[in-house]
Design a protein around this motif. Sequence first.
Motif, mmCIF file in Angstrom:
data_model
loop_
_atom_site.group_PDB
_atom_site.id
_atom_site.type_symbol
_atom_site.label_atom_id
_atom_site.label_comp_id
_atom_site.label_asym_id
_atom_site.label_seq_id
_atom_site.Cartn_x
_atom_site.Cartn_y
_atom_site.Cartn_z
ATOM 1 N N ARG A 81 0.823 -1.217 0.000
ATOM 2 C CA ARG A 81 0.000 0.000 0.000
ATOM 3 C C ARG A 81 0.860 1.272 0.000
ATOM 4 O O ARG A 81 0.591 2.209 -0.736
ATOM 5 N N GLU A 82 1.905 1.283 0.810
ATOM 6 C CA GLU A 82 2.678 2.507 1.017
ATOM 7 C C GLU A 82 3.902 2.638 0.119
ATOM 8 O O GLU A 82 4.409 3.744 -0.058
ATOM 9 N N GLN A 83 4.403 1.529 -0.413
ATOM 10 C CA GLN A 83 5.595 1.562 -1.259
ATOM 11 C C GLN A 83 5.388 0.708 -2.509
ATOM 12 O O GLN A 83 6.155 -0.219 -2.773
ATOM 13 N N PRO A 84 4.384 1.014 -3.300
ATOM 14 C CA PRO A 84 4.097 0.169 -4.462
ATOM 15 C C PRO A 84 5.263 0.104 -5.451
ATOM 16 O O PRO A 84 5.402 -0.883 -6.174
ATOM 17 N N GLU A 85 6.133 1.114 -5.438
ATOM 18 C CA GLU A 85 7.256 1.110 -6.367
ATOM 19 C C GLU A 85 8.202 -0.062 -6.117
ATOM 20 O O GLU A 85 8.848 -0.547 -7.046
ATOM 21 N N LEU A 86 8.285 -0.544 -4.875
ATOM 22 C CA LEU A 86 9.113 -1.724 -4.599
ATOM 23 C C LEU A 86 8.658 -2.906 -5.443
ATOM 24 O O LEU A 86 9.472 -3.622 -6.030
ATOM 25 N N THR A 138 0.627 -7.946 -6.147
ATOM 26 C CA THR A 138 1.213 -6.692 -6.622
ATOM 27 C C THR A 138 0.648 -6.290 -7.975
ATOM 28 O O THR A 138 0.781 -5.147 -8.385
ATOM 29 N N LEU A 139 0.011 -7.225 -8.657
ATOM 30 C CA LEU A 139 -0.605 -6.909 -9.946
ATOM 31 C C LEU A 139 -2.031 -6.401 -9.780
ATOM 32 O O LEU A 139 -2.559 -5.752 -10.668
ATOM 33 N N PRO A 144 -4.586 -5.579 -0.661
ATOM 34 C CA PRO A 144 -3.762 -6.755 -0.352
ATOM 35 C C PRO A 144 -3.932 -7.237 1.080
ATOM 36 O O PRO A 144 -3.802 -8.421 1.350
ATOM 37 N N ALA A 145 -4.246 -6.333 2.009
ATOM 38 C CA ALA A 145 -4.359 -6.735 3.412
ATOM 39 C C ALA A 145 -5.452 -7.777 3.600
ATOM 40 O O ALA A 145 -5.274 -8.744 4.347
#
Length: 158
Positions: A81-86, A138-139, A144-145
């Motif tokens: 949620r907070e770091q989708p770029e990872l 992630t897709l 996701p939680a």
Amino acid sequence: MGDRRQELIEAAFRCLAAKGFEGLRLREVAREVGIDHSTLHHHFPTKNDLIAAVVQYTTRQLHAPGTTLGDYLDMLAVAMREQPELFVVLREIDLRSLRDPEIRATIERVEEGWRGALAMRIAPEHVALVIAAAKGLTLIPDDPAVVLAHLRELIEGA
């Protein structure tokens, strides 16, 4: 020198997150850090060396030693949620690894560590399920939680 190396890794990470693997240009990474393209090769002799460092940098942010499965899945949900770029970067590299054996070897080394860390928390037969769920979420990252909570219930109830 260590700081410059880290700057290059982070610049490559940002480039992968914004433009994907096909948009990763070493000249652009070097320019963002304020060095000449040839100087980049003193830190990373090949593009794949830089990619391997980006994989380590990215996955290190998802490392949670000594936690329970629930804590780990909660951490993944927050990171999604907070770091989708990872996860964008990891998916880019995963896709590229299907066509590049050297990058595939890097991914396999990282995933071996991931499998080992998970196997300390859950039954071996559930490890692949957690990895597949994490990658798949992630897709479709709408919530996701919730999905990871259901996965946790399934695994802990097994």
